[in-house]
Design an enzyme around this catalytic site. Structure first.
Site, PDB file in Angstrom:
ATOM      1  N   CYS A 114     -16.150 -28.386 -33.104  1.00 34.80           N
ATOM      2  CA  CYS A 114     -15.940 -27.487 -33.777  1.00 34.80           C
ATOM      3  C   CYS A 114     -16.195 -27.982 -35.269  1.00 34.80           C
ATOM      4  CB  CYS A 114     -14.937 -26.316 -34.077  1.00 34.80           C
ATOM      5  SG  CYS A 114     -14.397 -26.287 -32.374  1.00 34.80           S
ATOM      6  N   HIS A 251     -15.335 -22.697 -40.804  1.00 37.74           N
ATOM      7  CA  HIS A 251     -15.880 -22.536 -39.475  1.00 37.74           C
ATOM      8  C   HIS A 251     -14.856 -21.226 -39.033  1.00 37.74           C
ATOM      9  CE1 HIS A 251     -15.517 -23.296 -35.042  1.00 37.74           C
ATOM     10  NE2 HIS A 251     -14.432 -23.470 -35.127  1.00 37.74           N
ATOM     11  N   ASN A 281     -15.682 -17.746 -31.763  1.00 39.87           N
ATOM     12  CA  ASN A 281     -15.260 -19.616 -32.239  1.00 39.87           C
ATOM     13  C   ASN A 281     -16.710 -19.458 -31.438  1.00 39.87           C
ATOM     14  OD1 ASN A 281     -15.498 -22.081 -32.198  1.00 39.87           O
ATOM     15  ND2 ASN A 281     -12.862 -21.783 -31.540  1.00 39.87           N
TER      16      ASN A 281
HETATM   17  O1  UT7 Z   1     -12.640 -24.392 -33.130  1.00 43.05           O
HETATM   18  C1  UT7 Z   1     -11.326 -25.194 -32.464  1.00 43.05           C
HETATM   19  C2  UT7 Z   1     -10.305 -25.114 -33.365  1.00 43.05           C
HETATM   20  N1  UT7 Z   1      -9.919 -24.076 -32.389  1.00 43.05           N
HETATM   21  C3  UT7 Z   1      -8.931 -23.516 -33.000  1.00 43.05           C
HETATM   22  O2  UT7 Z   1      -8.740 -23.684 -34.301  1.00 43.05           O
HETATM   23  C4  UT7 Z   1      -8.025 -22.865 -32.001  1.00 43.05           C
HETATM   24  C5  UT7 Z   1      -6.274 -22.649 -33.168  1.00 43.05           C
HETATM   25  N2  UT7 Z   1      -5.524 -21.833 -32.219  1.00 43.05           N
HETATM   26  C6  UT7 Z   1      -5.675 -20.308 -32.101  1.00 43.05           C
HETATM   27  O3  UT7 Z   1      -6.633 -19.955 -32.846  1.00 43.05           O
HETATM   28  C7  UT7 Z   1      -4.231 -19.437 -32.146  1.00 43.05           C
HETATM   29  O4  UT7 Z   1      -2.921 -20.931 -31.324  1.00 43.05           O
HETATM   30  C8  UT7 Z   1      -4.593 -18.671 -30.480  1.00 43.05           C
HETATM   31  C9  UT7 Z   1      -4.938 -17.605 -31.006  1.00 43.05           C
HETATM   32  C10 UT7 Z   1      -5.211 -20.070 -29.797  1.00 43.05           C
HETATM   33  C11 UT7 Z   1      -3.097 -18.364 -30.137  1.00 43.05           C
HETATM   34  O5  UT7 Z   1      -2.679 -17.898 -30.489  1.00 43.05           O
HETATM   35  P1  UT7 Z   1      -1.239 -17.694 -31.453  1.00 43.05           P
HETATM   36  O6  UT7 Z   1      -0.446 -16.857 -32.009  1.00 43.05           O
HETATM   37  O7  UT7 Z   1      -0.761 -19.599 -31.682  1.00 43.05           O
HETATM   38  O8  UT7 Z   1      -0.312 -17.611 -30.068  1.00 43.05           O
HETATM   39  P2  UT7 Z   1       0.481 -19.207 -29.030  1.00 43.05           P
HETATM   40  O9  UT7 Z   1      -0.516 -19.778 -28.305  1.00 43.05           O
HETATM   41  O10 UT7 Z   1       2.097 -19.589 -29.755  1.00 43.05           O
HETATM   42  O11 UT7 Z   1       1.033 -17.744 -27.802  1.00 43.05           O
HETATM   43  C12 UT7 Z   1       1.948 -16.868 -28.129  1.00 43.05           C
HETATM   44  C13 UT7 Z   1       2.240 -16.161 -26.435  1.00 43.05           C
HETATM   45  C14 UT7 Z   1       2.371 -16.567 -25.596  1.00 43.05           C
HETATM   46  O12 UT7 Z   1       3.484 -15.858 -24.591  1.00 43.05           O
HETATM   47  P3  UT7 Z   1       4.348 -16.301 -24.552  1.00 43.05           P
HETATM   48  O13 UT7 Z   1       4.870 -17.532 -24.016  1.00 43.05           O
HETATM   49  O14 UT7 Z   1       5.485 -15.895 -26.184  1.00 43.05           O
HETATM   50  O15 UT7 Z   1       4.870 -15.152 -23.334  1.00 43.05           O
HETATM   51  C15 UT7 Z   1       0.978 -17.054 -25.158  1.00 43.05           C
HETATM   52  O16 UT7 Z   1       1.135 -17.215 -23.767  1.00 43.05           O
HETATM   53  O17 UT7 Z   1       0.749 -15.165 -26.718  1.00 43.05           O
HETATM   54  C16 UT7 Z   1       0.420 -15.493 -25.333  1.00 43.05           C
HETATM   55  N3  UT7 Z   1      -1.245 -15.749 -25.147  1.00 43.05           N
HETATM   56  C17 UT7 Z   1      -1.617 -13.857 -25.164  1.00 43.05           C
HETATM   57  N4  UT7 Z   1      -1.143 -12.715 -24.588  1.00 43.05           N
HETATM   58  C18 UT7 Z   1      -1.982 -12.011 -24.445  1.00 43.05           C
HETATM   59  C19 UT7 Z   1      -1.890 -16.394 -25.415  1.00 43.05           C
HETATM   60  N5  UT7 Z   1      -3.256 -15.613 -25.040  1.00 43.05           N
HETATM   61  C20 UT7 Z   1      -3.509 -14.711 -24.880  1.00 43.05           C
HETATM   62  C21 UT7 Z   1      -3.945 -13.418 -24.540  1.00 43.05           C
HETATM   63  N6  UT7 Z   1      -3.576 -12.088 -24.746  1.00 43.05           N
HETATM   64  N7  UT7 Z   1      -5.336 -13.974 -24.855  1.00 43.05           N
END
Ligand code: UT7
Length: 324
Positions: A114, A251, A281
């Protein structure tokens, strides 16, 4: 006399298929509401069957050349930032060279995921400053849809396909921050964080292209901290401050990361170009796409001071300060 790498043209290409968040509700346990609230993404484009990274890169390059009013055969070099090339080799940049007829240009790919476009811009700047090239096409193009695991809700909803391109040209400057062109760059890598964001296949391991794996919340934490730091480092190097910034063109991974970084850089969101809602992204393509869309929207004007910043797998991250 100071030489500067000045932007002469910008362009982009997006594949015609638009995939709204709702389409993922049939594939994984997710919802349009969750994706919008946690990422800001509303839709993304996916390449058509048979449509490759070099196809999209060539379309974006042609748009940038048309914007610059510059012929393809006057280009000295093509740098294509991508982690999703058509083939393992030759570089997708060589296919772009053939497709657009840039017969004089040497061409190679830059792979920093990225952060790829920021790394490519910094390398193009170095080629221009060292006199090895006068006119360079710098392209970011990706088909991340081909490396997604459509059973993993934590990643498949985040990414999209597309391409963007800039034409850079050597120009005389005064050596002050008032010059147009690239004013400063800052590049960083910390290879100890490979497990946070990687593809689980490759030529010398599995012999397959593999699928994207990410610990999203860990990457999120690094992103907010490192993007603001690299933005400040590049501004310092350019002898400028946040108060001088007209646009952050970040980005486009997650609206919450974009907003948190802008806040840490003390730049209001009115001065941030945001396209993540429409593109998702697109990895190395996201910054040139945002530059092209930002110009087309009438946001970015000649003379504006821009900071671009990105982080991705590696981890690798960096920023470029440029006056448009
Ligand atoms: O470009 C390269 C760099 N990449 C990035 O910059 C991505 C960086 N990360 C992110 O954008 C975020 O961390 C995400 C969008 C990937 C995830 O958001 P988050 O607020 O950090 O959520 P999390 O990973 O802490 O997960 C929270 C909950 C989890 O469920 P439990 O364990 O709390 O029950 C996940 O399983 O959200 C759940 N979850 C989803 N729920 C519904 C993860 N993906 C999804 C989804 N739909 N698509």
């Amino acid at each position: 006399m100071t030489i500067r790498a000045v932007v002469r043209g910008v362009g982009h290409y997006l594949p015609s298929r638009v995939v709204p968040n709702a389409e993922f509700e049939a594939l994984v346990d997710t919802s349009d509401d969750w994706i919008r609230a946690r990422t800001g993404i509303e839709r993304r484009h996916f390449a058509a069957e048979g449509e490759t990274t070099s196809d999209m890169a060539a379309r974006a390059a042609e748009a940038a050349l048309a914007d610059a009013g510059i012929a393809a055969d006057s280009i000295d070099a093509i740098l294509l930032a991508t982690s999703t090339p058509d083939l393992t080799f030759p570089a997708a940049a060589t296919m772009v060279q053939r497709k657009i007829g840039a017969s004089r240009a040497f061409a190679f790919d830059v792979q920093a995921v990225c952060a790829g476009f920021v790394f490519a811009l910094a390398n193009a700047d170095a080629l221009i400053l060292s006199g090895q090239a006068r006119r360079i096409l710098v392209i970011g193009a990706e088909t991340f849809s081909r490396i997604l695991d459509f059973t993993d809700r934590g990643t498949c909803v985040l990414f999209g396909d597309g391409a963007g391109a800039l034409v850079l040209e050597a120009a005389e400057g005064t050596g002050t921050p008032a010059d147009r062109g690239i004013l400063a760059t800052d590049l960083n890598t910390d290879g100890t964080h490979q497990d946070l964001l990687y593809v689980d296949g490759g030529v010398s391991t599995t012999g397959t292209s593999g699928q994207l794996r990410m610990q999203g919340n860990q990457v999120f934490r690094h992103a907010v901290e490192k993007l603001a730091a690299t933005g400040h480092a590049a501004l310092d190097r350019a002898q400028l401050t946040s108060a001088d910034v007209d646009w952050i063109v970040p980005h486009q991974a997650n609206l919450r990361i974009i907003a948190a970084t802008a806040q840490r850089m003390q730049v209001p969101m009115e001065k941030v170009v945001v396209t993540v809602q429409d593109h998702g992204n697109t990895s190395a393509a996201s910054i040139p796409l945002a530059l092209s869309v930002g110009k087309a929207r009438g946001q970015i004007h000649e003379g504006d001071l821009l900071v671009t910043e990105a982080i991705g797998g590696g981890l690798s991250w960096g920023a470029v300060v440029l006056r448009w």
